[in-house]
Motif scaffolding. Sequence first.
Motif, mmCIF file in Angstrom:
data_model
loop_
_atom_site.group_PDB
_atom_site.id
_atom_site.type_symbol
_atom_site.label_atom_id
_atom_site.label_comp_id
_atom_site.label_asym_id
_atom_site.label_seq_id
_atom_site.Cartn_x
_atom_site.Cartn_y
_atom_site.Cartn_z
ATOM 1 N N GLY A 116 10.065 -32.028 -60.638
ATOM 2 C CA GLY A 116 9.312 -31.448 -59.540
ATOM 3 C C GLY A 116 9.290 -29.938 -59.639
ATOM 4 N N LYS A 117 8.925 -29.311 -58.509
ATOM 5 C CA LYS A 117 8.775 -27.866 -58.516
ATOM 6 C C LYS A 117 9.547 -27.284 -57.342
ATOM 7 C CE LYS A 117 5.141 -24.386 -58.292
ATOM 8 N NZ LYS A 117 4.915 -24.045 -56.883
ATOM 9 N N LEU A 118 10.213 -26.191 -57.613
ATOM 10 C CA LEU A 118 10.942 -25.507 -56.541
ATOM 11 C C LEU A 118 10.812 -24.011 -56.744
ATOM 12 C CD1 LEU A 118 13.016 -25.581 -54.145
ATOM 13 C CD2 LEU A 118 14.808 -25.454 -55.873
ATOM 14 N N THR A 119 10.378 -23.310 -55.696
ATOM 15 C CA THR A 119 10.423 -21.854 -55.757
ATOM 16 C C THR A 119 11.188 -21.347 -54.540
ATOM 17 O OG1 THR A 119 8.330 -21.606 -54.588
ATOM 18 C CG2 THR A 119 8.229 -21.616 -56.993
ATOM 19 N N VAL A 120 11.961 -20.287 -54.769
ATOM 20 C CA VAL A 120 12.695 -19.635 -53.688
ATOM 21 C C VAL A 120 12.301 -18.163 -53.744
ATOM 22 C CG1 VAL A 120 14.960 -19.225 -52.677
ATOM 23 C CG2 VAL A 120 14.595 -21.251 -54.092
ATOM 24 N N PHE A 121 11.814 -17.620 -52.651
ATOM 25 C CA PHE A 121 11.241 -16.263 -52.619
ATOM 26 C C PHE A 121 10.117 -16.145 -53.661
ATOM 27 C CE2 PHE A 121 15.927 -15.423 -51.861
ATOM 28 C CZ PHE A 121 15.822 -15.451 -50.481
ATOM 29 N N GLY A 122 9.454 -17.231 -53.942
ATOM 30 C CA GLY A 122 8.393 -17.205 -54.953
ATOM 31 C C GLY A 122 8.915 -17.181 -56.382
ATOM 32 N N LEU A 123 10.241 -17.278 -56.545
ATOM 33 C CA LEU A 123 10.837 -17.206 -57.884
ATOM 34 C C LEU A 123 11.316 -18.585 -58.334
ATOM 35 C CD1 LEU A 123 13.072 -14.072 -57.203
ATOM 36 C CD2 LEU A 123 10.898 -14.081 -58.427
ATOM 37 N N ASP A 124 11.454 -18.715 -59.631
ATOM 38 C CA ASP A 124 11.922 -19.968 -60.208
ATOM 39 C C ASP A 124 13.454 -19.917 -60.377
ATOM 40 O OD1 ASP A 124 12.648 -22.105 -61.831
ATOM 41 O OD2 ASP A 124 10.784 -22.008 -62.995
ATOM 42 N N PRO A 125 14.178 -20.851 -59.756
ATOM 43 C CA PRO A 125 15.647 -20.833 -59.849
ATOM 44 C C PRO A 125 16.158 -20.842 -61.284
ATOM 45 C CG PRO A 125 14.919 -22.545 -58.331
ATOM 46 C CD PRO A 125 13.682 -21.970 -58.947
ATOM 47 N N ARG A 126 15.391 -21.421 -62.192
ATOM 48 C CA ARG A 126 15.867 -21.484 -63.579
ATOM 49 C C ARG A 126 15.862 -20.119 -64.260
ATOM 50 N NH1 ARG A 126 12.450 -26.811 -64.509
ATOM 51 N NH2 ARG A 126 11.099 -25.442 -63.306
ATOM 52 N N ASP A 127 14.862 -19.300 -63.910
ATOM 53 C CA ASP A 127 14.728 -18.013 -64.600
ATOM 54 C C ASP A 127 15.340 -16.852 -63.828
ATOM 55 O OD1 ASP A 127 13.239 -19.487 -66.377
ATOM 56 O OD2 ASP A 127 11.346 -19.048 -65.334
ATOM 57 N N ASP A 128 15.292 -16.948 -62.511
ATOM 58 C CA ASP A 128 15.668 -15.787 -61.697
ATOM 59 C C ASP A 128 16.801 -16.100 -60.739
ATOM 60 O OD1 ASP A 128 13.625 -13.996 -62.740
ATOM 61 O OD2 ASP A 128 12.217 -15.364 -61.766
ATOM 62 N N GLY A 129 17.765 -16.891 -61.225
ATOM 63 C CA GLY A 129 18.880 -17.308 -60.379
ATOM 64 C C GLY A 129 19.592 -16.144 -59.715
ATOM 65 N N ALA A 130 19.939 -15.137 -60.492
ATOM 66 C CA ALA A 130 20.726 -14.026 -59.947
ATOM 67 C C ALA A 130 19.926 -13.277 -58.885
ATOM 68 C CB ALA A 130 21.154 -13.080 -61.068
ATOM 69 N N GLU A 131 18.644 -13.066 -59.157
ATOM 70 C CA GLU A 131 17.783 -12.369 -58.196
ATOM 71 C C GLU A 131 17.673 -13.166 -56.887
ATOM 72 O OE1 GLU A 131 15.635 -9.633 -58.292
ATOM 73 O OE2 GLU A 131 14.362 -10.171 -56.574
ATOM 74 N N ILE A 132 17.508 -14.473 -57.017
ATOM 75 C CA ILE A 132 17.440 -15.321 -55.822
ATOM 76 C C ILE A 132 18.758 -15.254 -55.052
ATOM 77 C CG2 ILE A 132 17.329 -17.718 -55.013
ATOM 78 C CD1 ILE A 132 15.356 -18.253 -57.341
ATOM 79 N N ARG A 133 19.867 -15.422 -55.778
ATOM 80 C CA ARG A 133 21.172 -15.471 -55.100
ATOM 81 C C ARG A 133 21.510 -14.156 -54.414
ATOM 82 N NH1 ARG A 133 22.402 -17.969 -59.985
ATOM 83 N NH2 ARG A 133 23.679 -16.234 -60.696
ATOM 84 N N SER A 134 20.979 -13.053 -54.942
ATOM 85 C CA SER A 134 21.290 -11.766 -54.321
ATOM 86 C C SER A 134 20.654 -11.664 -52.937
ATOM 87 C CB SER A 134 20.817 -10.614 -55.218
ATOM 88 O OG SER A 134 19.411 -10.514 -55.166
ATOM 89 N N ARG A 135 19.672 -12.502 -52.662
ATOM 90 C CA ARG A 135 19.007 -12.449 -51.351
ATOM 91 C C ARG A 135 19.359 -13.635 -50.465
ATOM 92 N NH1 ARG A 135 12.875 -11.636 -52.980
ATOM 93 N NH2 ARG A 135 12.638 -11.730 -50.718
#
Lengths: 264, 325
Positions: B77-96
């Motif tokens: 499936g598909k999941l975006t958090v803050f418009g970002l992909d958890p696979r590529d931008d995990g650290a950026e997502i987690r910082s927010r």
Amino acid sequence: MATLTNALRVVEADYINYRRTWRGRIISTFLNPILFLAGMGLILGQLVDRGQGEAQLPVPFLTFVATGLIAATAMQTGFGEGAWPILAGIKWRKTFHAIVVTPLSVADLVNGILIWGAIHLAFASGVFAVLAAVFGALEPGPALLSIVPAALGGLAFQAAATAYSARLEDDMNLTNAFRFVIMPLYLFSGTFFPISQLPDWLEPVAFATPLFHAVELTRKVALPGVGAPVVTTVPTWVNVAYLVAMITVAWVLAIRSMRERLQK
Amino acid sequence: MKESAHVPSSRSGTVRQMPSPLVEARGLTKKFGDFVAVDAIDFEIRPGEAFGFLGPNGAGKTSTMKMITTVSPITDGKLTVFGLDPRDDGAEIRSRLGVVPQENNLDEELTVEENLYIYGRFHDIPKPVIRRRIEELLEFAQLVEKRKARVENLSGGMQRRLVIARALINEPDLVILDEPTTGLDPQARHVLWDRLYRLKQEGATLIITTHYMDEAEQLCDRLVVMDKGKIVAEGSPQELIQRYSTREVVELRFAPGAVETNLDRLDGLGNRMEALADRVLIYTDDAEALIDEIHRRGVEFEQRLTRRSTLEDVFLHLTGRRLID
Ligand SMILES: Nc1ncnc2c1ncn2[C@@H]1O[C@H](COP(=O)(O)OP(=O)(O)OP(=O)(O)O)[C@@H](O)[C@H]1O
Ligand SMILES: [Mg+2]
């Protein structure tokens, strides 16, 4: 992406934790070396040095055993740090799970743990070195120099134990590993007696153990120019390469098993 | 660094349009081996809302939260958090993100303050800023007096408040709370609800999982009901109650075994009926008339209770089971 800055955040947290808990741990850091140096070195040493055995040592037995024990103690400390605290971070206290939901990655976490481990091992070996000097086993200079190879060996065990512990469900296997791997290594890696004293078929086993290389390297550093049977004919670079390779491989494996555990 | 899609926060959003979702899931799936823990779910979480995941044990709530916090790789499936992909931008997502896990994972050997401090450091926040936020958060969590106390000496409610405070150290755009009040006594729960309500008032976006209806009704603007990995209903608490239940519920308690013998007499009462072990729930929009009718028919019950319909009734209706077994 793993960065050094991130790893140092974990080191800082470990240091803050150590500041709160050192009282409980410091006792064994001092007591272990004292008991070993007094018991094995002074008492047994008197018997050995007066004896007429075929393994005549070119250095006092106390010196021989102190250089072995500083490395062996670092092994035990490294194993201990890589064993129960890892399982605690994963299963009991779950603190690792708190770290990996911050911007830090699993690699940052493992890097931090092992950098802190190296610092802690250097400190523990430093305590041993100072006590060895106080007991007259080593001159102060060589005593301090031996911290480096001892801590290097300890780190190899810590990294390996970390990689292993991160795959465990409970600590039964750790207790067994301690009993059946760590304890025997004390005996078969030249800590208390030269490995040339081992039965011939056991000698190659000794050459294969990491502790042998840590002990041997420590003796070469602390007692430059010393000959057989205190050290063997294994070249120094082999000792170094063995330990560095083990640290590298175990470090990579530790990151991998920790990832599999924390990011299911 | 990657270009990250900018998400307007609720605080600065002046444009009158549907703000783009903070979290968007399409066909989101999590498998453990052959076992499907999260089964192709769709949802969208918008800035500023409090979004609930309601469901019984094993529904897949925590598994979903772990995918959002980027620690659990999605299976499909598909999941975006803050418009970002958890696979590529995990650290950026987690910082927010602010994360309150189901099980406390504080460093129990450290003090309250130290726990907040190291978390601030993990988030790479400058020390003077951390110190200022610690003061605010101690106030918020009502732990000012306990600042020097070791965590192991705190009560369960205090530890939970500390975990929430810790999750706020980075002023997150999205706070994820996995069963924030499970295991606490009623008083401690109310204190926590109070804190969470304040957070919401201040414009934070919250994701809350719970198996407590009252919690969901108190805190959530919108929620999904999960069961066995699937979403079985979605809406605001009021919408769900209207859609799947009635305004009022009359509960009749019977002597053991008496439900059976009375079923005839109960037949056709209310809009809908749910027969449990020794109880019958009758859903109605007019409880008074219903009660008159029950008496007229001579139903032999032991106790009667009239109450407002809740999400529990919605869940019971949707799945035929109660939320907490
Ligand atoms: N790491 C895992 N390996 C195997 N199965 C797992 C794993 N994690 C969760 N599960 C299974 O997935 C299902 C969903 O679990 P999850 O923890 O998401 O449920 P939950 O809704 O949070 O339940 P609870 O209310 O009990 O916390 C359960 O059946 C659980 O046993
Ligand atoms: Mg859960």
